[in-house]
Every structure is written in C-alpha cells, then in structure tokens.
Design a protein around this motif. Sequence first.
Motif, short mmCIF file in Angstrom:
data_model
loop_
_atom_site.label_atom_id
_atom_site.label_comp_id
_atom_site.label_asym_id
_atom_site.label_seq_id
_atom_site.Cartn_x
_atom_site.Cartn_y
_atom_site.Cartn_z
N ILE A 367 0.86 -1.12 -0.12
CA ILE A 367 0.06 0.00 -0.19
C ILE A 367 0.27 1.36 -0.03
O ILE A 367 0.22 2.55 -0.91
N THR A 368 2.23 1.20 0.36
CA THR A 368 3.17 2.11 0.95
C THR A 368 3.30 2.64 -0.49
O THR A 368 3.35 3.78 -0.68
N SER A 369 4.36 1.68 -1.27
CA SER A 369 4.26 1.20 -2.56
C SER A 369 3.43 2.25 -3.58
O SER A 369 3.88 3.18 -4.55
N TYR A 370 2.13 1.58 -3.57
CA TYR A 370 0.84 1.68 -4.87
C TYR A 370 1.35 3.65 -3.75
O TYR A 370 1.12 4.88 -4.94
N ALA A 374 1.18 6.48 -6.68
CA ALA A 374 0.03 7.21 -7.33
C ALA A 374 0.20 9.15 -6.63
O ALA A 374 -0.26 9.95 -7.39
N THR A 375 1.04 9.27 -5.82
CA THR A 375 1.41 10.78 -5.22
C THR A 375 2.24 11.23 -6.29
O THR A 375 1.75 12.54 -7.15
N ILE A 376 3.25 10.71 -7.17
CA ILE A 376 3.92 10.93 -8.53
C ILE A 376 2.90 11.43 -9.68
O ILE A 376 2.46 12.20 -10.22
N MET A 377 1.87 10.42 -9.77
CA MET A 377 0.68 10.66 -10.36
C MET A 377 -0.07 12.17 -10.56
O MET A 377 -0.42 12.80 -11.69
N ASN A 378 -0.37 11.71 -9.06
CA ASN A 378 -1.54 13.33 -8.82
C ASN A 378 -0.32 14.26 -9.13
O ASN A 378 -0.89 15.64 -9.67
N LEU A 379 0.52 14.43 -9.10
CA LEU A 379 1.43 15.49 -9.11
C LEU A 379 2.05 16.10 -10.92
O LEU A 379 1.87 17.45 -11.06
N LEU A 380 1.84 14.95 -11.72
CA LEU A 380 2.31 15.16 -12.65
C LEU A 380 1.02 15.37 -13.10
O LEU A 380 1.28 16.67 -14.15
N LEU A 381 0.09 15.40 -13.61
CA LEU A 381 -2.04 15.66 -13.71
C LEU A 381 -2.16 17.35 -12.93
O LEU A 381 -2.86 17.64 -13.85
N LEU A 382 -1.43 17.47 -11.61
CA LEU A 382 -1.47 18.67 -11.28
C LEU A 382 -0.43 19.89 -11.71
O LEU A 382 -1.55 20.95 -12.31
N ALA A 383 0.82 19.26 -12.77
CA ALA A 383 1.55 20.37 -13.36
C ALA A 383 0.88 20.47 -14.67
O ALA A 383 0.80 21.42 -15.27
N PRO A 438 -1.83 11.34 -1.67
CA PRO A 438 -2.74 10.56 -2.73
C PRO A 438 -4.23 11.73 -2.36
O PRO A 438 -4.65 13.02 -3.23
N ALA A 439 -4.62 11.10 -1.28
CA ALA A 439 -5.44 11.73 -1.22
C ALA A 439 -5.87 13.49 -1.27
O ALA A 439 -6.87 13.69 -2.19
N CYS A 586 -1.62 9.03 -17.26
CA CYS A 586 -1.48 9.16 -15.41
C CYS A 586 -3.43 8.80 -15.06
O CYS A 586 -3.37 7.75 -14.02
N ARG A 587 -4.37 9.27 -15.86
CA ARG A 587 -5.65 8.81 -15.29
C ARG A 587 -5.61 7.15 -16.14
O ARG A 587 -6.32 6.55 -14.95
N LEU A 588 -5.26 6.34 -16.87
CA LEU A 588 -4.91 5.16 -17.20
C LEU A 588 -4.47 4.63 -16.75
O LEU A 588 -4.71 3.10 -15.99
N TYR A 589 -4.00 4.95 -15.44
CA TYR A 589 -2.45 4.11 -14.46
C TYR A 589 -3.47 3.61 -13.58
O TYR A 589 -4.03 2.55 -12.88
#
Length: 743
Positions: A367-370, A374-383, A438-439, A586-589
């Motif tokens: 769960i921690t790895s996920y 997920a945090t990296i993906m959300n940061l990319l989405l935000l950028a 990520p939340a 990122c969404r498809l991840y």
Amino acid sequence: MSGTPESVDTERGGEQDGPTPRQQRSVLPSFLFISFVLFMITNNGGEELAQRTRYLDTLDNINQQIANYSAWLNGTAPENFTLVMQDPVVTTLVESLMTFGSQVDPQSASYYRNLTGFWRGDVRFHNLTDLKNNASVPPSPWYQLADELVASANLTNATEFASRVGSWNWTRSDKVQISLGDKLVWNESENKDVTRDIAMIHGKIDFMDSEGSEELRLEVDGVHFVSNGTIYAFAEPSGHAIDIRDIPMLVPSDRLKETARVVEAELISRTKKLKERVQAGVIEESSEDEGPKTGCLFQFFGQINQSDVPQALLQQVEDEIHEPTGISTIHAPDMKLQGVLVSKNCAMIYELPDISGMKSQTLFRKITSYAGVATIMNLLLLALHTRQVTRSRSAAGLSRVSRYPFIVQSLIDAVSFVGHVTLAILAEGRTSIAVLAPAGLACVLFIQEAQFAIIIGQIQAPEDVRPTARPPSQPAAAPPTTNPAPRAAPAPNAQPVLPTITTTPPRPSLLRYMFDHIRNDPSARMWFIISFFLLVVFRLVIALSVPLLFIGLLYSSMWLVQIYRTVRRERVSGMAGEYLVGVTACRLYYLLYFLACPKNVLDVEPRRWVYGMALCMFLQVFLILLQSHFGPTFFLPRGMVSIETYDYHPPMPLPDPEAPEQSLGDCAICMDAITVDPALRQHSDEKGEVHSLSRRTGNLLAQGARKSYSLAPCHHLFHTACLERWLAIKNICPQCRRPLPPL
C-alpha cells in the motif's frame, strides 16, 4: 473640575443629543450558563459509573468461569465445567474432503509459522439436505457421511431450521475473504506449562454475494498448530459470542490437554487486558450491528500448504517481513491453505480448495508503494493542469476548450479522494499517512478542475445568445407624452368608470427562486451539476454497487465532448498535445492498476474490458490531435457538416463617391476611420457618369476588403484586427457590453 463627567455634560449644554447608551451587561451570567450547558453535555459520570459497575460484574463472572475451567483442567472440580466432545462423523467427513498435514523434516520442508495476514479465494457450497436430489453433481464418497451427519443433527422441525438458516443466500457465495491474527501465548516467566507449538488465532471470514453487494461475516476463534500447519477454529456469526473454552473439542484427542492449557492462558491474558482498561476508565462501547443474518454455527478446519524450503530459511524470510533489516533472503514462497467449513445445525459445508494469503506487513508495504506512485501521478496531473490553465487563460483560449472534460476529471478525482481516504482509514499506522498524500492531491485537483470548468462556463455562456439589436435606420419609439389631454366629461347616463386596481405579483416560492437562479446563472448551474454528481459519486463509493460502471462511463466520455465542440464550433482544440497524452496516461494508471493488475491492494478482480477502454481513450486523443492538423471536420462527410456561425463580414454599401472621405465609419475600439479599398471605390468620368469594376473583379476585391472590417450583431463596426485583440480579453461588445459570438 473640567476632567469630571459632570463638567463634560455641563460644557455640552447638559443635554444628550442621542439616545442613552445601553449599559453593558456582565459576561458572568453568560459564562456560567455556557459552563453549565457544557457540563451537562460532557458529564456522563453517572452512566460511566454504571457501565463500569457492569463491566466489573462481568469480569467477576469471567474470573469464575476461568476458575471452573482451570479446575476441570486440573481434575479437581469437573462438575462445574463439561467439555462437549466432537461428533466423530464431522471428523471423518472433514478428513474425506481435505488432508491434514504432519510434521516435516525442517532441513527440507517447512510451514509458515505466523498466519497473520489476509487471505482470499473461491469456495464451493454443499447443501447436505439436498445432495441426492442434485442430479447435476455426481455422487462423492462422502455423501454417506453427509447423510449420517444430517440424521444426527435432528433437523425435523422445518420452521426452526428455516429461521436458523436465515435470509442469507448461501448458494450465491462463491468468494471468501479471511483476515487472521496469529499469536503465541507462551511466556517463559508466566506460562511455563504452555507449549510453544500452539498459537491462538482470531479473525473474520467474509462471504461475498456474487450478484449483490452484501456480505456475511463470521467471527473466528481457534488454534494453530505451528509444527504441522493445521487450524482448528469456531466460525460463528457476528454478535454470537464464541466460548473459546470449547476449542479443545475440535483438536485430536492426543493434543486436547495442551490445547486446553493454551486456551486457559489466553483467557487469563484477555481478562487481564480488559481489567486494565476498565480500571483506567477506557471503556469502549461495542457497536451493535443489525444482528446476525443467520444462526448457522460453523467449525473451521484448515491446513497450510507446506513449502520446499528449509525451516531456517523460511523463518529468516518471516523475520525479515516482520522487522526489515535489509538482509538478502530467498524469495518468499506463496502462502496458501485449504480448508472446510462445516455447519452441523444447518447441514451445510463450504469447501475452500485454494486460498491465497499475504502477510499483513507485506500488504502494508505494498500500500505504501502504491501511495508513492499515486502521489507522483497526481503531481504530474497537477502540473499538466496548471500548464493548460496558463495556456488557456485568455478569453479566446477558454472559448476553444470544453468544460466537460474538466468536470469529468473533477468527478474522477472526487472518487479518488474518497477511495484513498477510505483506504487510509482501513490501513492503520504509517501506511495510512502515506495514503493521505494522494488523497490530498486528489482534493486539490478536484477543486482546481471544478473552478476552471466554472470559468470556462462563464466565458462560453454568451456563445449561443443571439442579441437582437435595433437597426440603425429604424426610428426610435416616441416617448410618452407627459401632459395628457384632459378627459371629456362623461355623458349624463353613462356608467361610472371604475378605477383600475393594480395588484403586485406574488413572490415566488423558495424552490421556484432556486430553480430560476440555477437556470439563469451559469455559475450556479455548474455548481449544481457538480454537487449533484458528487452526491452520486459518494453514494456509489459507499454502496459499492455499480462504481465500476460509473467510472467506466466517466473515462470513456472524457474527451468525446471536446471532439464534439471542435466540430460544432469549427475551431481547433485549445488543448496541448502534452496535456492530452499526459492526462490520459496518468488517468489510465489508476484504471489499469485496479482493473488489470491481479494483485492490486484492493483485491479487485481483473476486467478484460479495461484494455478496450484504454484503446478508446487514446483513439479520442489521436482524433483531437488530427483535428488540430487537418481541420475540425476532416473526418466527416461534407453533407454532415452544417455549422451555423455568425458572419462578421457581411456586404456593406460603399460610401458616396462624392464624399470627401471614403470610409465605412469609425472603429468603436481605436476610433479611427475604416477606409475602403481604393480599388473598390466608385469613380466618375468627365461626363459625370459613375463607373464601377467588372462583376468578377469586384467580387474578388470585395471578399478581400470585407476581411478588414467586422460588424457585430449589435451593429457596432470595428477593425477586424482591433476586434480580434479585444476578443482575446473579453467576449462582449466594448460599447454596449452585449455578448459577442466567436470571431
């Protein structure tokens, strides 16, 4: 003295110009009242004292039961407790369905010693009262044993049997999830007579309804023999207290006494912890559920699959999983077990042929790895979102993009936020903190995407408005006369004219006012749509009934509205290629992780249709990129393209050739004259006859000249270059402030 209040009043004339100021009330009564209310709200000393008394009485009763159990175990007072012996038919029936393990050579094979973790797999249901009538299932050797078990269960009372089975549909349960806690109660100083080969297990078994969202939970209490990987336990519905003193009846007779010693030590340990909580005032109210959906009582027999790994190496793997030190170990073998659930009072059996398990620590690290990915993906989405907002900050840029892709993404992020928060609540400890990252980013994305969608809606609201303006040649309406003519005297026999009574219209109701406000205000309408879908999202996440279908619809329709808008407005998309491709990836991840990965953290089973959805999303992105290169309607037949756009360059009459300045008027923005192309000007010869160009040449020149001016729907005239620069900032007329369609 001039400094006294009396002198001040005298200097002011002895009169007060305003009302007498009110004397400030003391805050002491309010403070005492609030304190009294808070005391009455928070003071539950009487209830807590009564509850503590009940707990102490329960503790005394438990201590008495432990004393009777210990007396029976020692053989001093067997009449105070009697252990009900196991039905030999149950033991024989279970042995015909599964094979119990035996002790192995620790140099060549081993069993997992700690079973704490999460298990899941398929189950097979058998109704023992209807085996002979089930013609689709061939007879098995254990059918005769099942008949003997049904005969010994005495199930003649049909009404009592039906109420015991309950409302749960046993035949539709094809999946099971098990969570177990495994611990040794042996203590070198306190429990010298307790063996180290038996561990106590406690947990839950959840049956899943294959056609619904309901679950049936059974509480599990039993023992685990470490040396041969065998499990003996009771599994009973939630709310039905398990008497763990009866656990020794399940085990083989040669291990009954040592199992009873372990149970005795567990009873003393649980009672000690409960007593400490009561004395410390930490009294937890047990949450009462709806009650058990069934009265079926099960006995659980399980066997851990042995691994071809020496016991020392497997123990090293378990120690490293429990407390990582960074040493190199062998690959951890799979945790698997097989088992049987037998209910004698309901005459049913569940087979658990292949149950896979995962250590709790392994799951938490997973769960921690996920959460990190997920945090990296959300940061990319935000950028990517920030770059797109910067690129489309002008009115012209906002008029090119559709608001609905951002609404869809905000709903997806709302689902992501609720899901991650729920996962953080379920995962205790440091794992929950990792999932909150990520939340939080999903919440930020939801807010920004919703705000950007509202801004787009406000900019695009005037697009479909067609303001009707009075033509310049239309005369203005005459104002009403202020001096009306005197009324003629009424005839002698005429009836008197009653005065007209004007009534004010009734005020609209609150619901009508809200409806009109949502219908007329684009911002309010957008917030209403988002709030409505958020309620649907939260309901879906909580109910867990059709969330996959809802999320699938959101993903599949993310870019369709943008394609439709590009075609309808015949203007290329304002979305950059990096934004389209990056957001889609990122969404498809998330979609591929939970619906394609068989070992995701939520144990969601893979769905094959997710690959088709991913291909559909990338095809939509590819189509939007092609629209930017080949035109918005390149893929449509000419007969299907019918786009109604406002013509800013209509034909206009040329000015009088005798006029000193050949212009169409002044630009409403730069205030300069809008001159006519000299090639289009009318001219007269020496005889005074007016000559014009040929029709073909005039048409070609006229088409080019018409691009230099723009006539708005409100009949205000501009230079085309001036209007383009103005519409890049605002989409309203600079003179009358009426909305303007795209140029």
